[in-house]
Design an enzyme around this catalytic site. Structure first.
Site, PDB file in Angstrom:
ATOM      1  N   ARG A 255     -17.731  18.467  -4.753  1.00 29.55           N
ATOM      2  CA  ARG A 255     -18.799  17.573  -5.232  1.00 29.55           C
ATOM      3  C   ARG A 255     -19.932  17.581  -4.217  1.00 29.55           C
ATOM      4  NH1 ARG A 255     -22.584  15.227  -7.518  1.00 29.55           N
ATOM      5  NH2 ARG A 255     -22.470  13.075  -8.279  1.00 29.55           N
ATOM      6  N   GLN A 274     -17.085   9.964   4.552  1.00 25.46           N
ATOM      7  CA  GLN A 274     -16.044  10.436   3.636  1.00 25.46           C
ATOM      8  C   GLN A 274     -14.832  10.927   4.414  1.00 25.46           C
ATOM      9  OE1 GLN A 274     -16.435   9.903   0.518  1.00 25.46           O
ATOM     10  NE2 GLN A 274     -15.433  11.403  -0.791  1.00 25.46           N
ATOM     11  N   GLY A 350     -17.435   7.620  -9.899  1.00 26.84           N
ATOM     12  CA  GLY A 350     -17.138   7.467 -11.316  1.00 26.84           C
ATOM     13  C   GLY A 350     -16.112   8.452 -11.818  1.00 26.84           C
ATOM     14  N   THR A 371       7.095  -4.200  -5.033  1.00 29.34           N
ATOM     15  CA  THR A 371       7.885  -5.390  -5.350  1.00 29.34           C
ATOM     16  C   THR A 371       9.320  -5.107  -5.760  1.00 29.34           C
ATOM     17  OG1 THR A 371       6.824  -5.341  -7.532  1.00 29.34           O
ATOM     18  CG2 THR A 371       5.953  -6.907  -5.934  1.00 29.34           C
ATOM     19  N   GLU A 373      13.104  -3.543  -5.830  1.00 32.66           N
ATOM     20  CA  GLU A 373      14.045  -3.320  -4.716  1.00 32.66           C
ATOM     21  C   GLU A 373      13.726  -4.238  -3.536  1.00 32.66           C
ATOM     22  OE1 GLU A 373      16.714  -1.214  -4.170  1.00 32.66           O
ATOM     23  OE2 GLU A 373      16.738  -0.482  -6.207  1.00 32.66           O
ATOM     24  N   ASP A 375      10.671  -7.625  -2.564  1.00 29.41           N
ATOM     25  CA  ASP A 375       9.271  -7.833  -2.220  1.00 29.41           C
ATOM     26  C   ASP A 375       9.046  -7.435  -0.764  1.00 29.41           C
ATOM     27  OD1 ASP A 375       6.556  -9.398  -2.710  1.00 29.41           O
ATOM     28  OD2 ASP A 375       7.368 -10.084  -0.790  1.00 29.41           O
TER      29      ASP A 375
END
Length: 622
Positions: A255, A274, A350, A371, A373, A375
């Protein structure tokens, strides 16, 4: 049956098509094929290749195009796919016992294809199967073969047994190919012989018996059997992060946006921001993947020892240590994947928000790992309790501060470590994972002392043990557990990347990854390092920040090759913006138009694919 194992190097490592990613691949400082062989080994790589080929060649695993499947259809398809996997023969128990890492490789491959399928197989075979294998005895092993023929019900009707009512939990935020449900038992009698009796049994007269002399030993042995599912979740989280990194970094390398005046637009990977957003998570992916494998092998050792006769003190301590490591590693891995996938989604703009590019699916499918097995915040208390219990043996530096896996042995030097300070004088010296390793040892010792003091203070003020531990979690026990596990991951990856058998061409890139993960993780504790006096003045914190940016810059040209090591075939990755050829716009718009069923009406599409004009041009034509 599955196709035969790939034999030639060309089958194992097909060359990537030449395209927009070629420039970064040509600049890499190492050969990605050599790194893949070093990290995985030829046998595991061939096994993975065989699994991927089987999935891609079977019509049952074809990716649906167009409209999204209904939940009912998705679950039906997932059941049929699970059944087909058993027909492939990938799950032969004798082979998996000979090569434990093949089991982990299978889980990774299935997770890369579809988390719902991977979780269904994991729960059906590994969690349920290992519970029988590790917590039962020979009289229970008869139940294991039916697992692999999908008989968990009445073998004649395949309906629930009398008195058992099953129900579905409904649509979830993710993993909707998995039929989570509930079970209600009404006047169901379970024969005494079906009691899983590895750590305790009931005689015909109704007397409870156990081979352990005290409850602490029995608990230590039992905890090991609870760890299988959590270790697999660590692997799944690391695998989800692998996929997200492949998508985000291949996109970032192709990009192009902005650039110097009068010059070409630059790939967004060239921008420091980045790099800083993504490359530390790439380093975390490598570190957590290695840790998951090493911890899995530790668990295999424990499970094998539990099958033997006798209950040695080492066996009990190994169970407790693994439980402590697994509890915190599930929290660290799943939270790192959660944050990393979201960062990848945002870093792709986007394009990352488009469902077709899979980042949203990865985010939603990874989320329940935090969560189920257990929290994460609750599990961290298991780890902090383990560390605090060391004080019962005479305090840090005493005889109890050692363990079978040596994860707490550094506490033997507890007083000396607390007296240490950050003494790195140059940026170059900071670019090594030994620096965060030393800092983490101090941090864990400091947090252990602080948590112990808080717990003692609460008890002295009249709080019950329950209240004292409850009031010592925030800022103390929770931070202690996370720092301890981060230290353990940093240590294991440091030792792995500094092994004498690391091929010379791979040493630099692996050690940069190790240093980046350690420093980046440590930087999240800067306030604690200053508060406790390990850091002082502006120089220490600034040097860590500069080192992170320097390592990101050094790894930038290696980023595409590093994700090539991790990436599955395009069919499995299933993200148009991350295909191996790097033809970002051609793949993305081709997929969109194909799914929209308008491709045949676009006469200028072949010219567009050849000339690849700006997105704005395509948008105006549409």
């Amino acid at each position: 049956m599955a196709p035969p194992l790939a034999r030639s190097e060309a089958d194992l490592f097909p060359d990537f098509p030449r395209g927009p990613l070629h420039a970064y691949r040509a600049r890499a400082s190492f050969c990605w094929k050599e790194l893949a062989l070093f990290l995985e080994g030829e046998d595991i790589l061939r096994f993975k290749k065989t699994i991927f080929s089987a999935l891609e060649s079977d019509p049952l695993f074809a990716r649906p195009s167009g409209r999204e499947l209904s939940m009912e259809k998705y679950r039906e398809l997932n059941f049929l796919r699970c059944k087909r996997l058993f027909e492939f023969g990938f799950l032969r128990m004798d082979e998996l016992l000979r090569s434990p890492l093949a089991l982990l490789a299978l889980l990774q491959c299935l997770c890369m294809y579809d988390s719902s399928l991977a979780t269904k197989v994991l729960l059906h075979t590994l969690v349920f199967g290992s519970a029988i294998y590790n917590s039962g005895s020979e009289r229970h092993f008869k139940y294991i073969p039916p697992i692999f023929t999908m008989e968990i019900r009445d073998p004649k009707t395949l309906l629930p047994m009398p008195g058992v009512m099953l129900g579905d939990m409904g649509k979830k935020l993710g993993q909707n190919g998995l039929d989570n449900g509930f079970a209600v038992f009404h006047k169901v009698r379970v024969p005494r012989q079906d009691l899983l009796n590895q750590t305790g049994d009931v005689t015909p007269e109704g007397t409870y018996v156990t081979p352990f002399k005290d409850n602490r030993q029995r608990l230590g042995a039992s905890l090991g059997s609870l760890s299988s599912g959590r270790v697999c979740i660590v692997t799944v989280a690391a695998t989800n992060l692998k996929l997200a990194m492949c998508i985000a970094l291949r996109f970032s390398a192709t990009r192009r946006q902005f650039g110097p005046a009068e010059g070409e637009e630059l790939p967004v990977l060239e921008y420091q921001l980045q790099q800083w957003r993504l490359l530390p998570y790439l380093a975390a992916t490598y570190a957590l993947d290695h840790f998951a494998k090493s911890l899995f092998l530790d668990l295999v050792e424990l499970q094998q020892s539990l099958l033997g006769r006798g209950q040695s003190a080492r066996k009990v301590e190994l169970g407790r240590e693994i439980h402590a490591l697994v509890s915190a590693s599930k929290a660290l891995a799943t939270w790192t994947a959660q944050r990393g996938i979201q960062e990848c989604r945002e870093a792709c703009g986007g394009h990352g928000y488009l469902a077709k590019n899979r980042l949203g699916i990865l985010r939603d499918d990874n989320d329940p790992n935090c969560t189920y097995e257990g929290d994460n915040n609750v599990l961290l208390q298991q780890t902090s309790n383990y560390l605090l219990d060391l004080l019962a043996g005479g305090g840090p530096g005493g005889p109890r501060c050692e363990s079978p896996l040596k994860s707490v042995n550094f506490l033997q030097a507890y007083p000396a470590i607390l007296g240490q300070r950050f003494e790195v004088t140059s940026l170059q010296d900071c670019l090594d994972s030994s620096v965060p390793l030393a800092a983490y040892e101090w941090l864990v010792c400091s947090l252990l002392r602080e948590t112990h003091q808080k717990l003692t203070q609460e008890r002295s003020s009249g709080s019950s043990d329950f209240e004292a531990r409850n009031n010592s979690q925030v800022y103390c026990g929770r931070s202690l557990a996370l720092a301890f596990l981060e230290l353990t991951v940093v240590r294991r990856f440091h030792e792995h990347t500094h092994r004498p058998d690391v091929p010379p061409p791979l040493q630099a890139v692996l050690r940069r990854l190790s240093a980046l993960y350690g420093l980046w993780s440590l930087s999240q504790h800067t306030a604690l390092l200053y508060r406790g006096g390990y850091f002082s003045g502006e120089r220490a914190g600034k040097m860590v920040e500069d080192a992170i940016l320097q390592l990101c810059s050094q790894l930038k040209d290696d980023a595409v090759a590093l994700v090539d090591v991790l990436a599955p075939p395009d069919f499995i990755l299933d993200s148009p913006i991350a295909r191996a050829d790097g033809e970002l716009y051609k793949n993305l718009w081709g997929t969109i138009l194909q799914d929209s069923q308008v491709l045949e009406r676009v006469s200028w599409w072949p010219e567009f694919c050849t000339n690849k004009p700006a997105i704005g041009t395509l948008s105006s034509k549409l």
